[in-house]
Design a protein around this motif. Structure first.
Motif, PDB file in Angstrom:
ATOM      1  N   ILE A   1      -6.103   5.364 -11.577  1.00 58.11           N
ATOM      2  CA  ILE A   1      -7.563   5.468 -11.492  1.00 58.11           C
ATOM      3  C   ILE A   1      -8.022   6.839 -11.971  1.00 58.11           C
ATOM      4  O   ILE A   1      -8.916   6.954 -12.807  1.00 58.11           O
ATOM      5  CB  ILE A   1      -8.050   5.205 -10.044  1.00 58.11           C
ATOM      6  CG1 ILE A   1      -7.768   3.765  -9.633  1.00 58.11           C
ATOM      7  CG2 ILE A   1      -9.539   5.521  -9.908  1.00 58.11           C
ATOM      8  CD1 ILE A   1      -7.915   3.505  -8.148  1.00 58.11           C
ATOM      9  N   ASN A   2      -7.401   7.876 -11.450  1.00 57.71           N
ATOM     10  CA  ASN A   2      -7.808   9.231 -11.798  1.00 57.71           C
ATOM     11  C   ASN A   2      -7.575   9.533 -13.280  1.00 57.71           C
ATOM     12  O   ASN A   2      -8.369  10.242 -13.905  1.00 57.71           O
ATOM     13  CB  ASN A   2      -7.075  10.248 -10.922  1.00 57.71           C
ATOM     14  CG  ASN A   2      -7.778  11.583 -10.885  1.00 57.71           C
ATOM     15  OD1 ASN A   2      -8.993  11.662 -10.969  1.00 57.71           O
ATOM     16  ND2 ASN A   2      -7.006  12.642 -10.770  1.00 57.71           N
ATOM     17  N   SER A   3      -6.520   8.978 -13.864  1.00 60.93           N
ATOM     18  CA  SER A   3      -6.273   9.200 -15.293  1.00 60.93           C
ATOM     19  C   SER A   3      -7.342   8.524 -16.155  1.00 60.93           C
ATOM     20  O   SER A   3      -7.649   8.993 -17.248  1.00 60.93           O
ATOM     21  CB  SER A   3      -4.888   8.687 -15.683  1.00 60.93           C
ATOM     22  OG  SER A   3      -4.845   7.271 -15.692  1.00 60.93           O
TER      23      SER A   3
ATOM     24  N   TYR B   1       0.831  -1.203   0.000  1.00 57.05           N
ATOM     25  CA  TYR B   1       0.000   0.000   0.000  1.00 57.05           C
ATOM     26  C   TYR B   1       0.868   1.256   0.000  1.00 57.05           C
ATOM     27  O   TYR B   1       0.652   2.169  -0.795  1.00 57.05           O
ATOM     28  CB  TYR B   1      -0.942  -0.007   1.207  1.00 57.05           C
ATOM     29  CG  TYR B   1      -1.772   1.246   1.315  1.00 57.05           C
ATOM     30  CD1 TYR B   1      -2.857   1.454   0.461  1.00 57.05           C
ATOM     31  CD2 TYR B   1      -1.478   2.231   2.254  1.00 57.05           C
ATOM     32  CE1 TYR B   1      -3.621   2.608   0.534  1.00 57.05           C
ATOM     33  CE2 TYR B   1      -2.232   3.387   2.333  1.00 57.05           C
ATOM     34  CZ  TYR B   1      -3.297   3.572   1.481  1.00 57.05           C
ATOM     35  OH  TYR B   1      -4.050   4.719   1.551  1.00 57.05           O
ATOM     36  N   GLU B   2       1.836   1.318   0.886  1.00 61.19           N
ATOM     37  CA  GLU B   2       2.706   2.493   0.963  1.00 61.19           C
ATOM     38  C   GLU B   2       3.492   2.696  -0.329  1.00 61.19           C
ATOM     39  O   GLU B   2       3.705   3.824  -0.758  1.00 61.19           O
ATOM     40  CB  GLU B   2       3.660   2.390   2.155  1.00 61.19           C
ATOM     41  CG  GLU B   2       2.975   2.556   3.501  1.00 61.19           C
ATOM     42  CD  GLU B   2       2.207   3.873   3.633  1.00 61.19           C
ATOM     43  OE1 GLU B   2       2.695   4.923   3.164  1.00 61.19           O
ATOM     44  OE2 GLU B   2       1.097   3.853   4.188  1.00 61.19           O
ATOM     45  N   LYS B   3       3.889   1.614  -0.936  1.00 61.95           N
ATOM     46  CA  LYS B   3       4.697   1.692  -2.155  1.00 61.95           C
ATOM     47  C   LYS B   3       3.848   2.051  -3.394  1.00 61.95           C
ATOM     48  O   LYS B   3       4.314   2.763  -4.285  1.00 61.95           O
ATOM     49  CB  LYS B   3       5.376   0.338  -2.369  1.00 61.95           C
ATOM     50  CG  LYS B   3       6.338   0.286  -3.519  1.00 61.95           C
ATOM     51  CD  LYS B   3       7.005  -1.081  -3.557  1.00 61.95           C
ATOM     52  CE  LYS B   3       7.888  -1.247  -4.767  1.00 61.95           C
ATOM     53  NZ  LYS B   3       8.482  -2.580  -4.821  1.00 61.95           N
ATOM     54  N   LYS B   4       2.610   1.573  -3.436  1.00 60.41           N
ATOM     55  CA  LYS B   4       1.811   1.679  -4.669  1.00 60.41           C
ATOM     56  C   LYS B   4       0.576   2.578  -4.566  1.00 60.41           C
ATOM     57  O   LYS B   4      -0.141   2.732  -5.561  1.00 60.41           O
ATOM     58  CB  LYS B   4       1.336   0.281  -5.096  1.00 60.41           C
ATOM     59  CG  LYS B   4       2.453  -0.690  -5.409  1.00 60.41           C
ATOM     60  CD  LYS B   4       3.173  -0.290  -6.658  1.00 60.41           C
ATOM     61  CE  LYS B   4       4.219  -1.320  -7.026  1.00 60.41           C
ATOM     62  NZ  LYS B   4       4.895  -0.969  -8.268  1.00 60.41           N
ATOM     63  N   LYS B   5       0.302   3.184  -3.405  1.00 60.15           N
ATOM     64  CA  LYS B   5      -0.947   3.939  -3.280  1.00 60.15           C
ATOM     65  C   LYS B   5      -1.019   5.115  -4.260  1.00 60.15           C
ATOM     66  O   LYS B   5      -2.053   5.350  -4.867  1.00 60.15           O
ATOM     67  CB  LYS B   5      -1.199   4.397  -1.846  1.00 60.15           C
ATOM     68  CG  LYS B   5      -0.264   5.438  -1.306  1.00 60.15           C
ATOM     69  CD  LYS B   5      -0.608   5.788   0.135  1.00 60.15           C
ATOM     70  CE  LYS B   5       0.471   6.700   0.726  1.00 60.15           C
ATOM     71  NZ  LYS B   5       0.213   6.943   2.131  1.00 60.15           N
TER      72      LYS B   5
ATOM     73  N   ASP C   1     -13.341   6.962  -4.177  1.00 67.42           N
ATOM     74  CA  ASP C   1     -14.185   5.806  -3.865  1.00 67.42           C
ATOM     75  C   ASP C   1     -13.607   4.532  -4.477  1.00 67.42           C
ATOM     76  O   ASP C   1     -13.519   3.496  -3.822  1.00 67.42           O
ATOM     77  CB  ASP C   1     -15.609   6.014  -4.397  1.00 67.42           C
ATOM     78  CG  ASP C   1     -16.359   7.114  -3.669  1.00 67.42           C
ATOM     79  OD1 ASP C   1     -15.933   7.505  -2.560  1.00 67.42           O
ATOM     80  OD2 ASP C   1     -17.383   7.583  -4.206  1.00 67.42           O
ATOM     81  N   ILE C   2     -13.229   4.618  -5.734  1.00 66.77           N
ATOM     82  CA  ILE C   2     -12.708   3.452  -6.441  1.00 66.77           C
ATOM     83  C   ILE C   2     -11.382   3.006  -5.840  1.00 66.77           C
ATOM     84  O   ILE C   2     -11.132   1.810  -5.685  1.00 66.77           O
ATOM     85  CB  ILE C   2     -12.585   3.735  -7.953  1.00 66.77           C
ATOM     86  CG1 ILE C   2     -13.990   3.889  -8.559  1.00 66.77           C
ATOM     87  CG2 ILE C   2     -11.808   2.640  -8.660  1.00 66.77           C
ATOM     88  CD1 ILE C   2     -14.006   4.444  -9.961  1.00 66.77           C
ATOM     89  N   SER C   3     -10.551   3.964  -5.464  1.00 66.72           N
ATOM     90  CA  SER C   3      -9.259   3.630  -4.845  1.00 66.72           C
ATOM     91  C   SER C   3      -9.468   2.808  -3.575  1.00 66.72           C
ATOM     92  O   SER C   3      -8.772   1.815  -3.335  1.00 66.72           O
ATOM     93  CB  SER C   3      -8.485   4.908  -4.540  1.00 66.72           C
ATOM     94  OG  SER C   3      -7.250   4.608  -3.959  1.00 66.72           O
ATOM     95  N   GLN C   4     -10.435   3.217  -2.764  1.00 67.44           N
ATOM     96  CA  GLN C   4     -10.719   2.467  -1.537  1.00 67.44           C
ATOM     97  C   GLN C   4     -11.150   1.034  -1.865  1.00 67.44           C
ATOM     98  O   GLN C   4     -10.687   0.078  -1.249  1.00 67.44           O
ATOM     99  CB  GLN C   4     -11.811   3.168  -0.732  1.00 67.44           C
ATOM    100  CG  GLN C   4     -12.168   2.428   0.544  1.00 67.44           C
ATOM    101  CD  GLN C   4     -13.281   3.114   1.317  1.00 67.44           C
ATOM    102  OE1 GLN C   4     -13.732   4.194   0.987  1.00 67.44           O
ATOM    103  NE2 GLN C   4     -13.732   2.464   2.367  1.00 67.44           N
TER     104      GLN C   4
ATOM    105  N   ILE D   1      -6.826  -5.279 -11.497  1.00 69.47           N
ATOM    106  CA  ILE D   1      -7.764  -5.027 -10.402  1.00 69.47           C
ATOM    107  C   ILE D   1      -8.360  -3.628 -10.546  1.00 69.47           C
ATOM    108  O   ILE D   1      -9.559  -3.432 -10.367  1.00 69.47           O
ATOM    109  CB  ILE D   1      -7.080  -5.216  -9.028  1.00 69.47           C
ATOM    110  CG1 ILE D   1      -6.777  -6.705  -8.794  1.00 69.47           C
ATOM    111  CG2 ILE D   1      -7.963  -4.679  -7.897  1.00 69.47           C
ATOM    112  CD1 ILE D   1      -5.905  -6.987  -7.568  1.00 69.47           C
ATOM    113  N   VAL D   2      -7.534  -2.644 -10.900  1.00 72.95           N
ATOM    114  CA  VAL D   2      -8.028  -1.276 -11.111  1.00 72.95           C
ATOM    115  C   VAL D   2      -9.045  -1.259 -12.242  1.00 72.95           C
ATOM    116  O   VAL D   2     -10.142  -0.694 -12.094  1.00 72.95           O
ATOM    117  CB  VAL D   2      -6.861  -0.301 -11.404  1.00 72.95           C
ATOM    118  CG1 VAL D   2      -7.375   1.022 -11.949  1.00 72.95           C
ATOM    119  CG2 VAL D   2      -6.028  -0.069 -10.152  1.00 72.95           C
TER     120      VAL D   2
END
Length: 181
Positions: A25-27, A14-18, A37-40, A68-69
């Motif tokens: 996702i935003n792109s 999580y820390e490495k890839k958040k 929301d989607i990130s969560q 997964i994204v």
């Protein structure tokens, strides 16, 4: 001990890839609120599938994260489209009833406002339970595993949430009926 290692692995990932995951996702969707929301949901899914992702045979975890994204974005928007379709279908039923009864008030608007107010009262945890249970059609046992709580606790919380939503919606509709008099 294995569970502790799972959490450690997940936290490191999580820390490495958040940031890269959120940027991806935003792109794709270009909407900050939906991206959050989607990130969560993406990270909840990653946690759910952590055993598979820790497999030493997986050399390129980035490909799995991207997949997964992609699927989470698609599922998220399918859920929204499904709920909008349901509301539209309900609206058609209300229109038919309104014509039959001769009532010109917009029952759909009242129900929509009541549902939105009731949903706004939910905590993020309660909203997650609703999302995973009803939008993703998961069984309570699957939701329990995903959130790291017991199956019975999921069922108890869902019962409480449904009761609260029902009472709130009925209260708002009753208030609207009194206002009309």
């Amino acid at each position: 001990m294995a569970l502790l290692n799972d959490y450690k692995w997940f936290n490191e990932l999580y820390e490495k890839k958040k940031r890269p995951v959120f940027k991806l996702i935003n792109s794709k969707i270009n909407n900050l609120e939906d991206a959050n929301d989607i990130s969560q949901i993406v990270w909840e899914r990653i946690f759910k599938y952590r055993k598979k992702l820790q497999n030493p045979g997986i050399r390129d975890i980035n490909s799995y994260l991207k997949e997964i994204v992609r699927t989470t974005i698609a599922d998220y928007y399918k859920g929204i489209m499904k709920s909008e379709t349901t509301i539209k279908e309900y609206g058609k039923i209300i229109e038919l009833n309104t014509v039959a009864v001769g009532n010109e008030d917009s029952h759909e608007e009242i129900l929509d406002i009541a549902l939105n107010r009731a949903m706004a009262m939910l905590t993020p945890e309660e909203k997650s339970l609703i999302y995973f249970t009803y939008y993703e059609n998961n069984r309570s046992a699957d939701v329990a595993e995903l959130l790291g709580i017991s199956d019975s606790l999921v069922r108890m919380r869902l019962t409480k949430i449904r009761r609260m939503l029902k009472n709130e919606i009925n209260s708002i509709i009753a208030e609207d009926s009194v206002d009309e008099i």
